[in-house]
Design a protein around this motif. Structure first.
Motif, PDB file in Angstrom:
ATOM      1  N   PRO A 117       1.941   7.791   7.153  1.00  0.00           N
ATOM      2  CA  PRO A 117       2.766   6.941   6.551  1.00  0.00           C
ATOM      3  C   PRO A 117       3.161   5.548   7.290  1.00  0.00           C
ATOM      4  N   GLU A 133      -5.757  -1.718  -6.550  1.00  0.00           N
ATOM      5  CA  GLU A 133      -4.799  -0.901  -5.870  1.00  0.00           C
ATOM      6  C   GLU A 133      -5.633   0.537  -5.573  1.00  0.00           C
ATOM      7  N   GLN A 137      -1.800   1.996 -12.019  1.00  0.00           N
ATOM      8  CA  GLN A 137      -2.214   1.014 -10.705  1.00  0.00           C
ATOM      9  C   GLN A 137      -3.450   0.091 -11.181  1.00  0.00           C
ATOM     10  N   TYR A 192       0.655  -1.522   6.802  1.00  0.00           N
ATOM     11  CA  TYR A 192      -0.736  -2.051   6.729  1.00  0.00           C
ATOM     12  C   TYR A 192      -0.640  -3.565   6.081  1.00  0.00           C
ATOM     13  N   VAL A 223       0.399   3.093   6.993  1.00  0.00           N
ATOM     14  CA  VAL A 223       0.316   2.610   5.681  1.00  0.00           C
ATOM     15  C   VAL A 223       1.526   1.489   5.328  1.00  0.00           C
ATOM     16  N   LEU A 224       2.772   1.958   5.852  1.00  0.00           N
ATOM     17  CA  LEU A 224       3.966   1.130   5.632  1.00  0.00           C
ATOM     18  C   LEU A 224       3.635  -0.157   6.350  1.00  0.00           C
ATOM     19  N   ALA A 268      -8.027   0.067  -2.768  1.00  0.00           N
ATOM     20  CA  ALA A 268      -7.620  -0.247  -1.469  1.00  0.00           C
ATOM     21  C   ALA A 268      -6.968   1.085  -1.050  1.00  0.00           C
ATOM     22  N   MET A 269      -6.243   2.050  -1.745  1.00  0.00           N
ATOM     23  CA  MET A 269      -5.802   3.152  -1.386  1.00  0.00           C
ATOM     24  C   MET A 269      -6.711   4.081  -0.777  1.00  0.00           C
ATOM     25  N   LYS A 278       0.963  -1.105  -0.040  1.00  0.00           N
ATOM     26  CA  LYS A 278      -0.086   0.000   0.004  1.00  0.00           C
ATOM     27  C   LYS A 278       0.709   1.174   0.063  1.00  0.00           C
ATOM     28  N   MET A 279       1.978   1.154   0.779  1.00  0.00           N
ATOM     29  CA  MET A 279       3.002   2.458   0.763  1.00  0.00           C
ATOM     30  C   MET A 279       3.382   2.588  -0.531  1.00  0.00           C
ATOM     31  N   GLY A 280       3.662   1.611  -1.616  1.00  0.00           N
ATOM     32  CA  GLY A 280       3.942   1.822  -2.950  1.00  0.00           C
ATOM     33  C   GLY A 280       2.996   2.335  -3.602  1.00  0.00           C
ATOM     34  N   SER A 281       1.717   2.081  -3.363  1.00  0.00           N
ATOM     35  CA  SER A 281       0.516   2.545  -4.103  1.00  0.00           C
ATOM     36  C   SER A 281       0.516   4.022  -3.957  1.00  0.00           C
ATOM     37  N   VAL A 282       0.656   4.350  -2.594  1.00  0.00           N
ATOM     38  CA  VAL A 282       0.447   5.745  -2.474  1.00  0.00           C
ATOM     39  C   VAL A 282       1.616   6.710  -2.935  1.00  0.00           C
TER      40      VAL A 282
END
Ligand code: ATP
Ligand code: MG
Lengths: 390, 246
Positions: B112, B100, B96, B118, B115-116, B103-104, A243-247
């Motif tokens: 951060p 994705e 994406q 997650y 999310v990291l 999900a975002m 998800k980090m990569g997505s953001v």
């Protein structure tokens, strides 16, 4: 957690396997192992290349994934080098001074030793006293901490100011160049406290290991560089996955959309900018003991631009692309500029590669940008797709 | 039905040009509202003001039962406090996959480190499946969203709004570029969303607005020209002059 991440990202495993195999080969063929097919100086070149690969991976994360074209990451690399260089130079000079003074009739006081070390180090810039910058230079632990803290804090403050004001795109790139230029100009001054344009030298001599041959030390540093690259690669691959990569990729492609989804974009940019700056500092701290010398020219703005060129040629937005680009271009560069490439006599004119290499690099950069926007890494897509078709 | 969002006396100028002029507007929860008006009436700017993209020169923007002012909040804070937005031009993350993208948008912690660290949860996965079914993209979850048709991108963006689970949805021209069948699906989607939330829809297409079957606000030159049922406003002479008559 890591298990699942690695199994979902087979390219990371491939990379680690390739790096491990490469490390093994270099070790076996080095002079330290007795075969000596690879000279000690070439082991150092390869070790330095691994450090450059690490800073390129960091650059790829900040630029290729997050869309921040930082033209200042080599400054963080240089700061890491200076931080470790201060300890190396201090500790080694101290050992030499103590040895030479011990011959005297009266044992020297600590003050005399410090004064003499200062004389030795700063004599070239006409000073003798230790500047405040060197307050921790006698402690390896504290200087190692500086390797991480100084680039990290600089990136944090700089990034906070820049991102908070919503500076983006070309303006941000210019700002990072300005930071780099300011830093290198400052270091060029004799009273900067870091020996002006002399820089720090003799860094290949590791205090406490005077009797150890360079052949062995070079292999140790090669291993350390390989380990740092492996860890950095896994860390960044993890950061840009999920998800980090997505953001992060979302921020690259449309940052205001990410904002309206409720993500505080500036915090994310700051996180990525700072983390990559710290990795660059660590890479620099491993690079310069292998190079033996660091001076302000290393931090010149052009170095950070080269970094962007490596990543572009290797292929933005894929970590192995950055590694390939950095390794290939930096090795070719030292081959061409070091006189390794034979000059081409055209009769009326001789192409001297030491002069023409930059032209060749520039042309390749333009060609890659125009015709292969995915860079060298893009070739892997072709192979994989061919494999799929079979 | 209680008031969820209230704008009063809001004005904004761009280089001396008043795009929004002493605008007042209210919407309750749940409610479906359509906004119509000629090009340049200020419909998109109205949404920019609510979502924090544009700061008004004067006026108040109040949201929720605690009556918090949105004017001091950042775009991301406004979004987190429950306001979702679909842009006039469909903006999804084309590189994406559909999954994705959704999900975002899912309403999870946005820091951060959250999310990291997650981890995918069964609840999240189920929610994505539900939304995908709702927007008709169940078979496209693994596709890159750049490959979707124009209409599907619009739906995906609406799906991202739903995933955010906002209290107020601002939807700018959702039916632009859609086939009649797609339009019908879109009206159903919006009407269902409005059963539990406040939804503001900007649209030029009168047929579409008629099918939404809701209260209509007509904007012109940055302020409200008329408000009421579609039949009511379409009989208004001012509305006919500036908008319908052309
Ligand atoms: N950032 C800006 N700078 C200058 N002028 C702007 C800006 N944003 C909007 N405007 C102007 O404000 C007016 C209102 O624009 P807005 O986009 O809100 O209209 P709209 O009702 O959404 O029109 P449309 O139906 O074409 O989408 C227009 O005249 C536009 O040119
Ligand atoms: Mg508009």
């Amino acid at each position: 957690m890591k298990q699942g991440f690695l199994s979902k990202n087979p390219s990371v495993l491939w990379f680690l396997a390739a790096l491990g195999f490469f490390t093994l080969c270099v070790t076996v063929l080095s002079e330290a192992a007795g075969i000596g097919l690879i000279s000690t100086s070439f082991v150092k070149t390869l070790g330095k290349t691994l450090c450059l690969c690490l800073v390129a991976v960091a650059m790829d994360v900040v630029w290729g994934y997050c869309g921040i074209l930082s033209l200042g990451h080599f400054a963080f690399f240089g700061i890491g080098g200076y931080a470790i260089g201060m300890w190396l130079m201090y500790a080694r000079t101290e050992i030499i001074v103590v040895k030479s003074l011990s011959a005297a009739a009266i044992p020297p006081t600590p003050e005399e030793i410090t004064a003499s070390v200062g004389q030795q180090i700063f004599g070239v810039v006409g000073a003798t006293d230790f500047p405040w910058l060197w307050a921790f230079a006698d402690s390896l632990f504290l200087q190692l901490l500086m390797v991480v803290l100084v680039p990290g804090l600089l990136a944090l403050v700089f990034g906070w100011l820049a991102f908070r004001s919503r500076v983006t795109g070309v303006y941000l790139s210019i700002l990072t160049q300005a930071m780099t230029l300011a830093l290198s100009l400052y270091l060029f001054q004799n009273d900067s406290g870091l020996r002006g344009n002399n820089g720090l030298s003799g860094l290949q001599n590791i205090p406490g290991f005077e009797q150890t041959p360079q052949a062995l030390i070079s292999v140790w540093f090669f291993w350390a560089s390989a380990l740092a690259l492996a860890l950095g690669y896994v860390l960044f691959a993890w950061v840009v996955s999920g998800k980090m990569g997505s953001v992060v990729r979302g921020i690259r492609d449309n940052e205001s959309r990410v904002r309206f989804l409720g993500y505080h974009v500036e915090t994310y940019k700051l996180f990525v900018f700072t983390l990559t700056a710290v990795a660059s500092g660590i890479a620099g701290a491993l690079y310069y003991p292998q190079a033996g010398i660091i001076n302000p020219a290393e931090i010149a703005p052009i170095a950070s631009i080269y970094l962007a060129v490596w990543v572009a040629i290797g292929g933005r937005g894929r970590l192995y692309g950055a590694v390939l680009g950095a390794a290939l271009v930096s090795l070719l560069s030292s081959w061409f500029t070091g006189g390794g490439a034979p000059n081409i006599p055209l009769g009326f004119y001789t192409i001297q590669w030491t002069d023409w290499w930059l032209v060749l690099l520039g042309l390749s950069f333009v060609a890659v940008t125009l015709f292969f926007p995915k860079g060298i890494g893009g070739l892997f897509d072709l192979i994989v797709r061919k494999g799929d078709q079979k | 039905m209680s008031t969820l969002l209230e704008l009063s006396g809001v004005s904004v100028s761009f280089d001396g040009f008043r795009a929004i002029n002493n605008l007042s507007f209210q919407i309750g929860e749940p409610e479906l509202r359509a906004i119509i008006g000629p090009n340049g009436a200020g419909k998109t700017t109205f949404m920019d003001i609510i979502t924090g993209k544009t700061r008004p020169d004067e006026g108040r923007v109040i949201f929720g039962e605690k009556s918090v002012s949105l004017l001091k909040m950042s775009e991301s804070q406004i979004a987190r406090s429950g306001i979702g937005r679909k842009f006039q031009k469909p903006t999804v993350f084309e590189a994406q996959t559909v999954r994705e993208n959704l999900a975002m948008a899912l309403s999870n912690p946005r820091g951060p480190f959250d999310v990291l660290l997650y981890r995918k949860t069964p609840t999240g996965a189920r929610r994505i499946e539900e939304i995908a079914a709702e927007i008709g993209l169940t078979d496209h979850l693994t596709r890159r969203s750049g490959e979707l048709s124009h209409g599907q991108k619009q739906w995906l963006e609406i799906g991202m709004l739903l995933a955010q689970d906002p209290r107020l949805l601002l939807v700018d021209e959702p039916a632009a570029g859609m086939t009649p069948a797609e339009r019908e699906h879109t009206t159903d989607l919006l009407k269902r969303a409005a059963a539990t939330r406040a939804v503001v829809v900007v649209e030029h297409d009168m047929e579409f607005v008629r099918r939404l079957d809701c209260k209509v606000t007509v904007l012109n030159e940055g302020s409200v020209l008329a408000e009421g049922s579609l039949d009511h406003v379409t009989k208004n002479q001012d509305v006919i002059d500036v908008y319908l008559g052309r």
